[in-house]
Design a protein around this motif. Structure first.
Motif, PDB file in Angstrom:
ATOM      1  N   PRO A 262       0.851  -1.311   0.018  1.00 24.72           N
ATOM      2  CA  PRO A 262      -0.020  -0.048  -0.254  1.00 24.72           C
ATOM      3  C   PRO A 262       1.041   1.469   0.062  1.00 24.72           C
ATOM      4  O   PRO A 262       1.960   1.370   0.700  1.00 24.72           O
ATOM      5  CB  PRO A 262      -0.826   0.025   1.363  1.00 24.72           C
ATOM      6  N   ALA A 263       0.246   2.213  -0.485  1.00 25.03           N
ATOM      7  CA  ALA A 263       0.990   3.712  -0.432  1.00 25.03           C
ATOM      8  C   ALA A 263       1.618   4.005   0.810  1.00 25.03           C
ATOM      9  O   ALA A 263       2.673   4.711   0.762  1.00 25.03           O
ATOM     10  CB  ALA A 263       0.257   4.759  -1.170  1.00 25.03           C
ATOM     11  N   THR A 264       1.134   3.540   1.800  1.00 29.41           N
ATOM     12  CA  THR A 264       1.639   4.208   3.268  1.00 29.41           C
ATOM     13  C   THR A 264       2.997   3.437   3.390  1.00 29.41           C
ATOM     14  O   THR A 264       3.732   3.713   4.238  1.00 29.41           O
ATOM     15  CB  THR A 264       0.789   3.561   4.309  1.00 29.41           C
ATOM     16  N   LEU A 265       3.300   2.415   2.755  1.00 29.67           N
ATOM     17  CA  LEU A 265       4.583   1.629   2.844  1.00 29.67           C
ATOM     18  C   LEU A 265       5.419   1.634   1.795  1.00 29.67           C
ATOM     19  O   LEU A 265       6.549   0.777   1.567  1.00 29.67           O
ATOM     20  CB  LEU A 265       4.378   0.225   3.238  1.00 29.67           C
ATOM     21  N   SER A 266       5.315   2.414   0.696  1.00 22.91           N
ATOM     22  CA  SER A 266       5.878   2.265  -0.689  1.00 22.91           C
ATOM     23  C   SER A 266       6.436   3.543  -0.967  1.00 22.91           C
ATOM     24  O   SER A 266       5.860   4.680  -1.371  1.00 22.91           O
ATOM     25  CB  SER A 266       4.843   2.316  -1.620  1.00 22.91           C
ATOM     26  N   PRO A 267       7.856   3.719  -0.938  1.00 17.76           N
ATOM     27  CA  PRO A 267       8.860   4.835  -1.199  1.00 17.76           C
ATOM     28  C   PRO A 267       8.545   5.351  -2.441  1.00 17.76           C
ATOM     29  O   PRO A 267       8.641   6.419  -3.115  1.00 17.76           O
ATOM     30  CB  PRO A 267      10.043   4.296  -0.901  1.00 17.76           C
ATOM     31  N   GLU A 268       8.347   4.213  -3.714  1.00 17.52           N
ATOM     32  CA  GLU A 268       7.924   4.591  -5.045  1.00 17.52           C
ATOM     33  C   GLU A 268       6.876   5.581  -5.006  1.00 17.52           C
ATOM     34  O   GLU A 268       6.787   6.419  -6.078  1.00 17.52           O
ATOM     35  CB  GLU A 268       8.117   3.564  -5.974  1.00 17.52           C
ATOM     36  N   LEU A 269       5.968   5.263  -4.545  1.00 14.27           N
ATOM     37  CA  LEU A 269       4.647   5.997  -4.737  1.00 14.27           C
ATOM     38  C   LEU A 269       4.636   7.486  -3.877  1.00 14.27           C
ATOM     39  O   LEU A 269       4.275   8.379  -4.265  1.00 14.27           O
ATOM     40  CB  LEU A 269       3.379   5.083  -3.831  1.00 14.27           C
ATOM     41  N   LEU A 270       5.535   7.204  -2.716  1.00 16.88           N
ATOM     42  CA  LEU A 270       5.368   8.624  -1.823  1.00 16.88           C
ATOM     43  C   LEU A 270       6.941   9.569  -2.411  1.00 16.88           C
ATOM     44  O   LEU A 270       6.418  10.727  -2.670  1.00 16.88           O
ATOM     45  CB  LEU A 270       5.631   8.275  -0.277  1.00 16.88           C
ATOM     46  N   ILE A 271       7.839   8.914  -2.355  1.00 11.34           N
ATOM     47  CA  ILE A 271       8.881   9.892  -2.754  1.00 11.34           C
ATOM     48  C   ILE A 271       9.179   9.979  -4.372  1.00 11.34           C
ATOM     49  O   ILE A 271       9.359  10.815  -4.636  1.00 11.34           O
ATOM     50  CB  ILE A 271      10.268   9.114  -2.390  1.00 11.34           C
ATOM     51  N   GLY A 272       8.743   8.863  -4.956  1.00 12.50           N
ATOM     52  CA  GLY A 272       9.061   8.783  -6.494  1.00 12.50           C
ATOM     53  C   GLY A 272       7.807   9.691  -6.974  1.00 12.50           C
ATOM     54  O   GLY A 272       7.832  10.493  -7.877  1.00 12.50           O
TER      55      GLY A 272
END
Length: 580
Positions: A262-272
């Protein structure tokens, strides 16, 4: 590091100095405490308990359980009084102030606002939400909801979304925020739930959600909404426990299915994506960390520090607060949360506090402000206007409307959620419906429900037999001119999808009467009930069970008022027969 002079913080040198010096003055325990928005469960208003909680956990944010406006006002005042670093006090106000305190004002749902086409209802929801929550000490709204209702089966965002059109969602979200800005309170807003709910039917409270759009379609829908709000300067974004496989694969080619999180645990979705491509510089907060969408994908011991490491700045709620703090401390000690990442999160948390003026101390609202706004006449008028403006005639293919009530007898069938408590003593909405119908001249008989018979008669097989007895069709047709089927189903976090549940099997309340007597069906909440009653040829979405909604629906049904709300295509549930 974080640019606190840039959007959405716009801090001056003095404010930035306060942020930096405050962080330098903190112990590790105080820093970790700032990462949490804690839900207070303290009963009543206990000043010593509040002080002890703050001295122990040093939390950065606060949410509260439903209390009266007076209790909430005093509670929040004491939290600010005893907190060394002023708190972000958050409120969740999808429909107005009623979600803050029981005596607050329900204005309308997002679905209702969208049906009105003009963004004025969304503006009124935002204005009311900010005034009523601000008057009891809140300074951070977990709104607006920016999900897009693309899947008609999704009952989590059915009423919380501004609809299926990204342009409408963006326009309505902006109108909500304008209302907040015009409230006179210093209040941060939150767009949620990135990367976006509404594409599937499951509930992230119960399972990891999945936004399964391809990257191009995501960009043209959810991407458009988030880009627009980020450009406008939205202060915070709430991240859902929702994966977005296409975007994860865009940033991490070759990622395996089992590695998608999930986005809460996904660096690629949050930072990327969120920080990088979308350019968001504000605060990122998780959705509630009790949800199964967060807890089922990895042990909480790993998930909490992983969320901060992935790019979340704050964690919404604790399970066992001491244990959760220990999990974060271990995350720092083992290098999962680097000192740079921790300081970056703190910069944004304190940067938002300075953006709200909390660096100068908290200028708590005077008691008369609360008395001025909570449940005031102006906000109640907003609700009345929204009902008149937005109630929607979805279809009337039998050309039944308008109905002259004179001399007409109605068989009123009222269906609602299965009672889940022995405290159930009936649903007063049914009585309100009867009163409104009789006031305009209808004679009304109420169909029994199995639940009410069990309350009235005790547990008995005879209750089931009563519900099975439909009687003579000819006698029924002779007695009744109209059946009014009213549907009032709500709920989330218990089932992935809410549908009509009749009170028992083969019962008198089930829609056998559709082919016998002219029938009008009205939904008081969800907009997708035609999937379960497709043969209803006259269907109205009233969007709420408040008296104003019921009154307006009855007035429109008898022709005293015109239907002006507009239905989106999703109300027909991708079925041809629902349109007949």
């Amino acid at each position: 590091m974080v640019n606190l002079k840039a959007k959405p913080f716009y801090l001056n040198d003095q404010q930035i100095c306060w942020v930096e010096q405050s962080i330098k003055s903190m112990s590790l325990e105080e820093k970790l405490g700032q990462l949490f928005v804690i839900m207070t469960y303290l009963p009543g208003v206990d000043e010593s308990g509040i002080k002890n909680e703050l001295d122990t956990w040093h939390q950065g944010g606060l949410r509260w359980q439903r209390k009266t406006a007076d209790e909430t006002y005093e509670q929040n005042r004491l939290y600010q009084k005893h907190s060394r670093i002023p708190l972000l006090i958050a409120a969740n106000c999808d429909t107005g102030g009623a979600e803050c305190v029981p005596d607050g004002t329900y204005v309308a749902t997002a679905a209702q606002a969208a049906a009105g086409a003009d963004p004025v209802t969304a503006y009124h929801i935002g204005l009311t939400s900010a005034r009523e929550s601000g008057s009891i000490g809140a300074n951070w709204l977990f709104n607006p909801v920016c999900d897009i209702y693309l899947n008609w089966r999704n009952t989590i965002v059915n009423t919380r979304s501004f609809g299926e059109n990204p342009d409408t969602v963006l326009d309505m979200a902006r109108a909500y925020i304008r209302g907040v800005r015009d409230s006179g309170f210093s209040m941060a807003c939150t767009a949620k739930h990135f990367p976006g709910d509404g594409t599937e039917e499951r509930d992230q409270h119960l399972v990891m959600g999945c936004n399964d759009l391809n990257a191009e379609d995501w960009e043209n829908s959810f991407g458009k909404v988030y880009r627009g709000l980020i450009e406008d300067g939205i202060e915070s974004i709430m991240v859902g426990h929702i994966c977005q496989p296409a975007l994860s694969r865009k940033f991490l080619p070759g990622i395996r299915d089992e590695e998608i999180l999930p986005a809460t645990l996904s660096p690629e979705l949050l930072i990327g994506m969120l920080r990088g491509e979308l350019g968001f510089n504000g605060l990122i907060v998780t959705d509630a960390t009790q949800m199964i969408g967060f807890n089922a994908v990895m042990p909480r011991q790993k998930a909490l520090p992983a969320a901060i490491a992935a790019g979340c700045d704050m964690l919404l709620f604790t399970n066992d607060t001491a244990e959760d703090m220990a999990y974060l401390r271990a995350g720092v000690e083992n290098g999962i949360i680097t000192s740079e990442r921790l300081d970056e999160a703190l910069m944004r948390i304190l940067g938002l506090k300075a953006r709200l003026g909390l660096n100068e101390g908290y200028n708590y609202p005077a008691p008369e402000i609360r008395e001025k706004y909570i449940g005031c006449a102006e906000h109640l008028l907003f609700r009345k206007e929204a009902a008149d403006r937005c109630i929607t005639l979805v279809k009337d293919t039998q050309e039944l409307l308008p109905i002259d009530p004179v001399g007409k007898r109605i068989f009123l069938v009222y269906e609602h959620n299965i009672p889940n408590s022995r405290a159930y003593q009936g649903d007063k909405t049914k009585d309100l419906l009867k009163e409104e119908l009789e006031a305009v001249g209808f004679a009304v008989d109420i169909c029994p429900t199995f639940y009410d018979l069990e309350v009235e008669n005790g547990v008995s097989f005879h209750n089931f037999l009563t519900m099975m007895d439909k009687g003579s069709r000819e006698a029924f047709k002779s007695k009744y001119d109209l059946v009014l089927l009213v549907l009032n189903f709500t709920g989330y976090a218990q089932t992935n999808e809410v549908r009509i549940t009749w009170s028992t099997d083969h019962s008198i309340d089930q829609p056998w009467y559709l082919a016998e007597v002219p029938t009008v069906a009205i939904s008081l909440n969800l907009t997708n009930h035609l999937i379960d009653v497709p043969q209803a040829k006259t269907f109205i979405n009233a969007y709420g069970s408040k008296q104003e909604n019921i009154h307006a629906a009855v007035e429109k049904m008898i022709g005293k008022s015109t239907f002006t709300g507009k239905a989106e295509d999703n109300v027909f549930c991708d079925r041809w027969e629902t349109r007949l």
